[in-house]
Enzyme design. Structure first.
Site, PDB file in Angstrom:
ATOM      1  N   SER A 189      38.288  45.301  42.573  1.00 46.70           N
ATOM      2  CA  SER A 189      36.988  45.873  42.931  1.00 46.70           C
ATOM      3  C   SER A 189      36.076  44.812  43.545  1.00 46.70           C
ATOM      4  O   SER A 189      35.368  45.069  44.520  1.00 46.70           O
ATOM      5  CB  SER A 189      36.330  46.487  41.686  1.00 46.70           C
ATOM      6  OG  SER A 189      35.045  46.981  41.977  1.00 46.70           O
ATOM      7  N   ARG A 196      49.540  44.697  31.051  1.00 51.60           N
ATOM      8  CA  ARG A 196      50.712  45.534  30.749  1.00 51.60           C
ATOM      9  C   ARG A 196      50.794  45.917  29.282  1.00 51.60           C
ATOM     10  O   ARG A 196      51.429  46.915  28.943  1.00 51.60           O
ATOM     11  CB  ARG A 196      51.995  44.815  31.194  1.00 51.60           C
ATOM     12  CG  ARG A 196      52.201  44.828  32.700  1.00 51.60           C
ATOM     13  CD  ARG A 196      53.572  44.315  33.087  1.00 51.60           C
ATOM     14  NE  ARG A 196      53.714  42.885  32.900  1.00 51.60           N
ATOM     15  CZ  ARG A 196      53.375  41.970  33.799  1.00 51.60           C
ATOM     16  NH1 ARG A 196      52.843  42.346  34.961  1.00 51.60           N
ATOM     17  NH2 ARG A 196      53.559  40.689  33.558  1.00 51.60           N
ATOM     18  N   ASP A 199      46.815  37.303  33.437  1.00 51.39           N
ATOM     19  CA  ASP A 199      46.086  38.549  33.236  1.00 51.39           C
ATOM     20  C   ASP A 199      46.997  39.763  33.377  1.00 51.39           C
ATOM     21  O   ASP A 199      46.826  40.761  32.682  1.00 51.39           O
ATOM     22  CB  ASP A 199      44.929  38.647  34.230  1.00 51.39           C
ATOM     23  CG  ASP A 199      43.756  37.761  33.838  1.00 51.39           C
ATOM     24  OD1 ASP A 199      43.695  37.329  32.671  1.00 51.39           O
ATOM     25  OD2 ASP A 199      42.900  37.496  34.692  1.00 51.39           O
ATOM     26  N   SER A 206      37.074  42.124  45.156  1.00 56.20           N
ATOM     27  CA  SER A 206      37.607  41.807  46.484  1.00 56.20           C
ATOM     28  C   SER A 206      37.220  42.861  47.515  1.00 56.20           C
ATOM     29  O   SER A 206      37.080  42.557  48.704  1.00 56.20           O
ATOM     30  CB  SER A 206      39.135  41.686  46.418  1.00 56.20           C
ATOM     31  OG  SER A 206      39.519  40.649  45.544  1.00 56.20           O
ATOM     32  N   ASN A 260      41.601  47.260  33.669  1.00 58.28           N
ATOM     33  CA  ASN A 260      40.922  46.809  34.876  1.00 58.28           C
ATOM     34  C   ASN A 260      40.427  47.963  35.731  1.00 58.28           C
ATOM     35  O   ASN A 260      39.233  48.144  35.895  1.00 58.28           O
ATOM     36  CB  ASN A 260      41.849  45.920  35.722  1.00 58.28           C
ATOM     37  CG  ASN A 260      41.606  44.444  35.496  1.00 58.28           C
ATOM     38  OD1 ASN A 260      40.757  44.054  34.697  1.00 58.28           O
ATOM     39  ND2 ASN A 260      42.356  43.617  36.193  1.00 58.28           N
TER      40      ASN A 260
END
Length: 289
Positions: A187, A75, A70, A189, A143
């Site tokens: 988010s 990137r 991911d 976590s 993300n």
């Protein structure tokens, strides 16, 4: 698709063999293969490989295959979104929420050549730091945007505004502003909600708030969110997009976050829905991105 860019993460173990297998599948369909200049070091010698600058390749390709995890997709997502180039991810990392295939499923790359695929448009965020009326930092995130303390033993004070209206004022370690795609990452976590990708909301999650009542919030994608952040006891504050290099802020700076102009486009070749992926990736013993 007549022209496909293979973008490998050269630091991944076994990457040369994965590139070779992927190239063989595409070559069997007489597809023109593009690869970044630095990938020439792998020594792949398929007859129809053209090596060129990464941005030129993203611009020229009908689609791109990203070999990595991911993080590799994150990137390159902003560049791909700018040119509208869809991404098929092959997971060579850990969990791989955004990657579609595992290394053992490389033959399914042929779906790009036969047209047996769909494309998910994923909302991205645009972020800028405004200092005395001028933009001093700008980036995009698939993300999340993170506003955080720079010193591990200090806290920061954050004020959040939506379209100019005060929403909350609290102290803590930081603030995560996530896309639906990002709600399964940092988010999640930090205790934020998981939002299905098609909902296109902005989730805001405090990190270790030192204030009673500081809770996760969900905003419309049409809102412009502004964060004023100040280090307590001399602590510094930084902002970063998708875990990239942090930009250190000064007192009085404003972080402005809103929906980005272009979405990331992720290719799907397997008939799996979001909830199937979620159950599999976040099952007991699994990891987040």
């Amino acid at each position: 698709m007549a022209k496909i860019l293979i973008s490998p993460n050269l630091r991944k173990r076994g990457i040369a063999e994965t590139v070779r297998q992927t190239s063989e599948v595409l070559a069997a369909y007489d597809t023109e293969i593009l690869m970044p200049l630095e990938a020439a070091a792998l020594g792949e010698e398929a007859t129809r490989i053209t090596y060129l600058d990464l941005e030129q390749g993203v611009c020229a390709a009908d689609a791109m295959i990203v070999l990595g995890g991911d993080g590799t997709i994150l990137r390159i997502a902003g560049l791909a979104a700018r040119y509208g180039t869809p991404i098929l991810g092959i997971n060579m990392g850990h969990v791989g929420f955004m990657t579609e295939l595992e290394p053992g499923e490389i033959p399914l790359v042929s779906c790009l050549c036969t047209g047996d695929f769909t494309i998910d448009d994923r909302m991205m965020l645009g972020v800028e730091v405004v200092r005395q009326g001028k933009s001093v930092y700008a980036d995009t995130a698939l993300n999340e945007v993170m506003v955080s303390k720079s010193h591990p033993f200090h806290i920061i004070r954050m004020q959040l505004y939506s379209d100019g209206q005060m929403v909350t004022d609290f102290k803590g370690d930081g603030l995560i502003l996530a896309t639906p795609t990002g709600t399964t990452a940092y988010s999640h976590s930090a205790g934020g909600p998981i939002i299905e990708p098609t909902a296109e909301n902005i989730a805001v999650t405090p990190v270790c708030p030192f204030t009673i009542g500081a809770k996760p919030l969900v905003f419309s994608p049409h809102r412009q969110l502004t964060v004023h952040a100040l280090g307590v006891d001399g602590g510094a504050v930084c902002v970063s997009a998708d875990g990239g290099e942090g930009f250190e802020m000064r007192p009085g700076d404003r972080v402005i976050v809103c929906r980005a102009q272009h979405p990331a486009r992720l290719i799907r070749v397997k008939n799996r829905n979001f909830y199937q992926i979620l159950r599999h990736k976040l099952s007991d013993g699994g990891e987040t991105q």
